[in-house]
Scaffold this active site. Structure first.
Site, PDB file in Angstrom:
ATOM      1  N   GLU A  13      47.113  40.448  37.206  1.00 26.71           N
ATOM      2  CA  GLU A  13      47.029  39.586  35.902  1.00 26.71           C
ATOM      3  C   GLU A  13      47.785  40.267  34.879  1.00 26.71           C
ATOM      4  OE1 GLU A  13      44.380  38.905  38.541  1.00 26.71           O
ATOM      5  OE2 GLU A  13      45.868  37.230  38.377  1.00 26.71           O
ATOM      6  N   ASP A  51      47.986  30.764  39.991  1.00 24.60           N
ATOM      7  CA  ASP A  51      47.094  32.114  40.390  1.00 24.60           C
ATOM      8  C   ASP A  51      46.461  31.849  41.811  1.00 24.60           C
ATOM      9  OD1 ASP A  51      45.541  34.648  40.403  1.00 24.60           O
ATOM     10  OD2 ASP A  51      44.030  33.833  39.258  1.00 24.60           O
ATOM     11  N   ASN A  90      36.594  32.066  46.256  1.00 29.13           N
ATOM     12  CA  ASN A  90      37.287  33.314  45.870  1.00 29.13           C
ATOM     13  C   ASN A  90      36.961  34.308  46.815  1.00 29.13           C
ATOM     14  OD1 ASN A  90      38.170  35.495  44.024  1.00 29.13           O
ATOM     15  ND2 ASN A  90      37.872  33.956  42.200  1.00 29.13           N
TER      16      ASN A  90
HETATM   17  N1  PQQ Z   1      38.593  39.848  41.615  1.00 35.81           N
HETATM   18  C1  PQQ Z   1      37.418  38.877  41.428  1.00 35.81           C
HETATM   19  C2  PQQ Z   1      35.779  39.119  41.440  1.00 35.81           C
HETATM   20  O1  PQQ Z   1      35.649  40.349  41.800  1.00 35.81           O
HETATM   21  O2  PQQ Z   1      35.117  38.461  40.932  1.00 35.81           O
HETATM   22  C3  PQQ Z   1      37.795  37.670  41.168  1.00 35.81           C
HETATM   23  C4  PQQ Z   1      39.158  37.775  41.363  1.00 35.81           C
HETATM   24  C5  PQQ Z   1      39.588  39.073  41.530  1.00 35.81           C
HETATM   25  C6  PQQ Z   1      40.262  36.756  41.100  1.00 35.81           C
HETATM   26  O3  PQQ Z   1      40.115  35.650  40.951  1.00 35.81           O
HETATM   27  C7  PQQ Z   1      41.605  37.366  41.091  1.00 35.81           C
HETATM   28  O4  PQQ Z   1      42.515  36.579  40.970  1.00 35.81           O
HETATM   29  C8  PQQ Z   1      41.873  38.843  41.427  1.00 35.81           C
HETATM   30  N2  PQQ Z   1      43.213  39.082  41.187  1.00 35.81           N
HETATM   31  C9  PQQ Z   1      43.608  40.282  41.167  1.00 35.81           C
HETATM   32  C10 PQQ Z   1      44.849  40.578  41.386  1.00 35.81           C
HETATM   33  O5  PQQ Z   1      45.797  39.747  41.213  1.00 35.81           O
HETATM   34  O6  PQQ Z   1      45.335  41.748  41.349  1.00 35.81           O
HETATM   35  C11 PQQ Z   1      42.669  41.268  41.788  1.00 35.81           C
HETATM   36  C12 PQQ Z   1      41.178  40.781  41.622  1.00 35.81           C
HETATM   37  C13 PQQ Z   1      40.277  42.118  41.857  1.00 35.81           C
HETATM   38  O7  PQQ Z   1      40.759  43.042  42.327  1.00 35.81           O
HETATM   39  O8  PQQ Z   1      39.012  41.922  41.664  1.00 35.81           O
HETATM   40  C14 PQQ Z   1      40.724  39.790  41.478  1.00 35.81           C
END
Ligand code: PQQ
Length: 692
Positions: free
Chosen positions: A184, A310, A400
């Site tokens: 992100e 995404d 997710n």
């Molecule tokens: N992590 C969560 C969570 O722990 O609730 C939800 C998400 C992440 C996402 O919806 C993501 O898109 C996401 N994206 C990345 C990334 O693009 O590197 C990392 C993570 C993460 O490491 O928790 C999430």
């Protein structure tokens, strides 16, 4: 000798064999996914559909940080190991709950702002007397499981870049394999394998090409040379690194000796900006199979070519053998963000089935069985049409990271799904271009807030819901479903006792009959559950363990649409149940929702509009769209500092609360702009008090 096998001294020595079978009898829960197949299916039957109503608490433990609790416990030889926010590790006697030790890797709290979705951690890997944990600041740490003392630590990322680690390391053939996150913000994804005994690097596999065009001298070089033409000559990927982070699922297939990576979204999300609207951008949003010994590429299957929403393919992967059309097929199953449930042949990466598991999926109507590619809705490519696209699902996902489980007896996968749409829109202002702080996703974040229309906001709240989907991967359709009034419910775990366990965002721990979905048990835990459960046996007793506590992407970012879940207290606990357990949880108070005395609203509409755009760009991903609050980080509409410009400045500009993870935004905001944000929040809070 750091390389020594610690099994003899720790009592967790049999763990390497257990990873294949979890001991065969399921007495241990040897890895977060139960065993290498990661089905989260336990053969235990003492607790079953007939007696699950008698479950009660055997013990519970308080967790120190009221941020997201996402870990699945690992239980070996009577000891339980869990992780919490900030990558902390905790060990307990699994029968009594007596704390054995804890380990704090002491992550600099200022790193927290680079965790897109909370400072979470999904658990440890255990092997030959050691535990392995990835940290938010990119370290892979090996601990002595007996004492919690650090054995070795390697920095797996370049800490000058916004890399983080939230995922579980996997131990495969004497190596620890770990990925990372950060797409992100702008990073280039990869996984690395280290010697489990010493931490020496064995190989690295990048998931997207090197923007410089040069080889990396790594295991991925040959594959990257092949996929480079799927990326444009220019485009922002050259600066951002392209994304493709492997932040959650990494699964080892012991039958075919292959390693599967679940690869994430593009960086920035917007394909028009990232890659000039050109190319599939491999290996974004793909499952990639590697040879574990060398990290060499074997095959890939791309779920979302030219990813622009995404849509990660990082979600949990379950391995199974299914009878499809009269043939035994070795398959992998995944229900990723994009709303399709995939069944893929593990031998060659060919698509077998792809079916929509939530209603209203509108970016694609289905899959072409010949090519394995989605049949897209042209309106979904907002950067081509120039019009906003109201998408189902959205970045927050149809499913997710919450663990999915598969019950081979029932033939069903249990998806903790949700129904949450959102809009995608090209950035309209230079504000939304990459900055040293904040998301770089190529979206119009400055305008991505709730409209000042009570009916629309109420509709958004009512429309964001959760659903447990029991999916038949052979028939390619749901067999039964259970609806929840709010999204972001817990991961699932299933057993041979014909049970599926799931916690809810509104604070219940539930069990259903695995074959029919009939609800058999509900226990009020007083706090929302997101994590997946584990089950294990000590002596003659079967236990069920689950972490409770809210956090992660949705509660941080969604604002008002968190709905009733915001009123549920966020008091994190590790909960352990058994038949006839009688321990009581202390009562918790609901979050205070009585109206606060707001400062007078003196801002001019122009100031509010400017403050709103800045809030949308810099604040909403943690404090919620429209400052609506999610019950994790402070609800700014209730902040005591709203009427105190000096303290507000001390926090936003001088970094007064940086030890709590609220860094200074002086790199991107002037003191005057910080005050505009305050004026906007006051205005929004007045509107919400009156209208919602
Ligand atoms: N992590 C969560 C969570 O722990 O609730 C939800 C998400 C992440 C996402 O919806 C993501 O898109 C996401 N994206 C990345 C990334 O693009 O590197 C990392 C993570 C993460 O490491 O928790 C999430």
């Amino acid at each position: 000798n750091a390389a020594a096998d610690r099994s003899a001294t720790t009592g967790v020595g049999k763990i390497d064999a257990a990873l294949l079978t979890s001991g065969g009898d399921g007495r241990d829960w040897a890895m977060t996914g139960f065993n290498y197949q990661e089905q989260r299916f336990s053969p235990l039957t003492q607790i079953n559909a007939d007696n699950v109503g008698q479950l009660g608490l055997a013990w519970y433990a308080d967790m120190p940080d009221a941020r997201g609790q996402e870990a699945t416990p690992v239980v070996v030889d009577g000891k339980m190991f869990v992780t919490g926010p900030w990558s902390k590790v905790f060990a307990y006697d699994a029968a009594t709950g007596q704390k054995l030790w804890d380990f704090d890797p002491k992550v600099n709290p200022e790193k927290g702002v680079q965790a897109c979705c909370d400072v979470v951690n999904r658990g440890v890997a255990a092997w030959k007397g050691r535990l392995y944990v990835g940290t938010i600041d990119g370290r892979l740490i090996a601990l002595d499981a007996a004492t919690g003392k650090q054995d070795w630590s390697v920095q797996t990322t370049d800490n000058s870049k916004p890399y983080t680690i939230t995922g579980v390391p996997r131990v495969v053939k004497g190596m620890v394999v770990i990925g990372n996150g950060g797409a992100e913000f702008g990073v280039r994804g990869y996984v690395t394998a280290y010697d489990a005994g010493t931490g020496a690097k064995k190989w690295r596999f990048y998931t997207v090409p090197n923007p410089t065009g040069a080889p990396d001298g790594e295991a991925s070089d040959a594959a990257m040379a092949k996929v480079a033409p799927t990326w444009s000559k220019n485009g922002q990927w050259k600066q951002s690194g392209g994304g493709g982070t492997v932040w959650d699922s990494i699964v080892y297939d012991a039958e075919l000796d292959q390693l599967y990576l679940g690869v994430g979204n593009g960086s920035p999300w917007n394909h028009g900006l990232r890659s000039e609207g050109q190319g599939d951008n491999l290996f974004l949003s793909s499952i990639v199979a590697l040879k574990p010994d060398t990290g060499e590429y074997v095959w890939h299957y791309q779920e979302t070519p030219g990813e622009t929403w995404d849509f990660t393919a990082t979600q949990p992967i379950n391995l199974a053998t299914l009878n499809i059309g009269g043939q035994q097929r070795r398959v992998l199953m995944q229900a990723p963000k994009n709303g399709f449930f995939y069944v893929v042949d593990r031998a060659n990466g060919k698509l077998i089935n792809a079916g929509q598991f939530i209603p209203g999926v509108n970016w694609a109507t289905g899959y072409d069985p010949k090519t394995g590619r989605p049949i897209e809705n042209p309106e979904a490519r907002y950067y081509k049409t120039g019009k906003p696209f109201l998408a189902m699902p959205s970045a927050i996902a149809a499913h997710n990271w919450q663990p999915m489980s598969f019950n081979p007896k029932a033939g069903l996968a249990y998806i903790p799904a949700q129904i949450v749409g959102s809009a995608y829109l090209n950035p309209s202002s230079p504000l939304d271009q990459a900055k040293p702080l904040g998301f770089n996703v190529g979206q119009d974040l400055g305008n991505a807030m709730y409209p000042r229309d009570p009916a629309a906001v109420k509709q958004a709240i009512a429309g964001a819901t959760g659903r447990l989907v029991a999916w038949d991967p052979v028939a390619n359709k749901a067999r039964w479903t259970v609806d929840y009034p709010t999204p972001w419910n817990g991961g699932t775990m299933t057993t041979a006792g014909n049970l599926v366990f799931q916690g809810t965002a509104l604070g219940e721990f539930r069990a259903y009959a695995a074959d029919t979905g009939k609800q058999l048990f509900s226990y009020p835990v007083g706090t929302g559950i997101m994590a997946g459960a584990a089950t294990f046996m000590i002596g003659n007793e079967q236990y069920i363990a689950v972490l409770a506590g809210r956090g992660g992407a949705l509660p941080l970012s969604i604002g008002y649409a968190i709905g009733k879940a915001r009123d549920v207290p966020n008091v994190p606990h590790l909960l352990v149940f058994k038949l006839g357990g009688t321990v009581q949880l202390p009562n918790t108070q609901p979050q205070d929702s009585t109206p606060v005395n707001l400062p007078e609203n003196k801002a001019a509409p122009q100031q509010v509009a400017q403050g709103q755009a800045l809030f949308g760009r810099y604040c909403q991903v943690c404090h919620g769209a429209s400052a609506g609050g999610g019950g994790v980080l402070p609800n700014l509409q209730r902040s005591a500092t709203l009427g105190d410009p000096d303290t507000w400045k001390a926090i936003l500009i001088d970094g007064m609360l940086k030890e709590r993870g609220m860094v200074s935004f002086a790199k991107v905001l002037t003191p005057e702009q910080a005050q505009l944000i305050r004026l906007y929040v006051i205005d929004e809070a007045h509107w919400a008090q009156k209208n919602l």
